[in-house]
Design a protein around this motif. Structure first.
Motif, PDB file in Angstrom:
ATOM      1  N   MET A   1      -4.061   1.766   5.186  1.00  0.00           N
ATOM      2  CA  MET A   1      -4.792   1.250   3.758  1.00  0.00           C
ATOM      3  C   MET A   1      -3.872   1.266   2.585  1.00  0.00           C
ATOM      4  SD  MET A   1      -8.635   2.484   4.389  1.00  0.00           S
ATOM      5  CE  MET A   1      -8.288   4.267   4.034  1.00  0.00           C
ATOM      6  N   LYS A   2      -3.795   0.184   1.944  1.00  0.00           N
ATOM      7  CA  LYS A   2      -3.118   0.427   0.618  1.00  0.00           C
ATOM      8  C   LYS A   2      -3.751  -0.142  -0.542  1.00  0.00           C
ATOM      9  CE  LYS A   2       0.778   0.988   2.939  1.00  0.00           C
ATOM     10  NZ  LYS A   2       1.226   2.307   3.117  1.00  0.00           N
ATOM     11  N   LEU A   3      -3.597   0.377  -1.659  1.00  0.00           N
ATOM     12  CA  LEU A   3      -4.146  -0.170  -2.868  1.00  0.00           C
ATOM     13  C   LEU A   3      -3.027  -0.940  -3.579  1.00  0.00           C
ATOM     14  CD1 LEU A   3      -6.483  -0.339  -4.818  1.00  0.00           C
ATOM     15  CD2 LEU A   3      -5.529   1.772  -6.144  1.00  0.00           C
ATOM     16  N   ILE A   4      -3.158  -2.515  -3.972  1.00  0.00           N
ATOM     17  CA  ILE A   4      -2.370  -2.943  -4.582  1.00  0.00           C
ATOM     18  C   ILE A   4      -2.820  -3.366  -5.981  1.00  0.00           C
ATOM     19  CG2 ILE A   4      -1.248  -5.479  -4.630  1.00  0.00           C
ATOM     20  CD1 ILE A   4      -1.678  -5.526  -1.404  1.00  0.00           C
ATOM     21  N   ILE A   5      -1.877  -3.128  -6.885  1.00  0.00           N
ATOM     22  CA  ILE A   5      -2.110  -3.106  -8.268  1.00  0.00           C
ATOM     23  C   ILE A   5      -1.199  -4.201  -8.921  1.00  0.00           C
ATOM     24  CG2 ILE A   5      -2.367  -2.288 -10.581  1.00  0.00           C
ATOM     25  CD1 ILE A   5      -2.887   0.473  -9.148  1.00  0.00           C
ATOM     26  N   ALA A   6      -1.817  -5.319  -9.307  1.00  0.00           N
ATOM     27  CA  ALA A   6      -0.964  -6.445  -9.850  1.00  0.00           C
ATOM     28  C   ALA A   6      -1.202  -6.659 -11.350  1.00  0.00           C
ATOM     29  CB  ALA A   6      -1.167  -7.655  -9.016  1.00  0.00           C
ATOM     30  N   ILE A   7      -0.291  -6.782 -12.023  1.00  0.00           N
ATOM     31  CA  ILE A   7      -0.297  -7.125 -13.465  1.00  0.00           C
ATOM     32  C   ILE A   7       0.109  -8.485 -13.702  1.00  0.00           C
ATOM     33  CG2 ILE A   7       0.250  -6.276 -15.844  1.00  0.00           C
ATOM     34  CD1 ILE A   7      -1.149  -4.301 -14.584  1.00  0.00           C
ATOM     35  N   ILE A   8      -0.666  -9.276 -14.061  1.00  0.00           N
ATOM     36  CA  ILE A   8      -0.251 -10.835 -14.092  1.00  0.00           C
ATOM     37  C   ILE A   8      -0.600 -11.464 -15.310  1.00  0.00           C
ATOM     38  CG2 ILE A   8      -0.275 -11.157 -11.675  1.00  0.00           C
ATOM     39  CD1 ILE A   8      -3.259 -12.841 -12.392  1.00  0.00           C
ATOM     40  N   GLN A   9      -0.216 -12.735 -15.783  1.00  0.00           N
ATOM     41  CA  GLN A   9      -0.455 -13.201 -17.096  1.00  0.00           C
ATOM     42  C   GLN A   9      -1.847 -13.687 -17.002  1.00  0.00           C
ATOM     43  OE1 GLN A   9       1.192 -14.076 -19.791  1.00  0.00           O
ATOM     44  NE2 GLN A   9       3.434 -13.540 -19.120  1.00  0.00           N
TER      45      GLN A   9
END
Length: 115
Positions: A1-9
């Motif tokens: 299991m992974k936690l994906i954190i994305a910072i986007i416009q």
């Protein structure tokens, strides 16, 4: 299991949500955040006075996925979050973190089944 954190416009949020749905990723948390990277803010004029805007508005997505969904999720965010064919500074970042445990509060399920 992974936690994906994305910072986007912020203006790319709907496109990213659509791309994630096409990749069969339907669970995510969205937060309004502020920050800066290479952009380092910008200068604006308000009532004749210049001031420096150091923190820029961004959107943070938190997505918990099983290992099989990591790459499709990342590719969906990259393709929909990029502005223009080559992208531009300020398009954002993706962080992939290991996730030790996930527990569904309602049923008590644990691990990949709880995602």
């Amino acid at each position: 299991m992974k936690l994906i954190i994305a910072i986007i416009q912020p203006e790319r949020l709907e496109a990213v949500k659509t791309a994630l749905a096409e990749a069969e990723v339907f669970r995510l948390t969205v937060q309004d955040v502020q920050g800066f990277g290479r952009q380092r803010g910008h200068t604006e004029v308000y009532r004749g006075h210049k001031y420096q805007v150091n923190l820029l508005r961004k959107v943070q997505l938190s997505i918990a996925v099983n290992d099989d969904f990591v790459e499709p999720t990342v590719q969906a965010i990259i393709s929909a979050g990029r502005t223009g064919p080559q992208g531009t500074i300020g398009d954002g970042k993706i962080f992939i973190l290991p996730m030790d445990e996930c527990i569904r509060i309602r049923t008590g399920e644990r691990g990949g089944e709880a995602i």
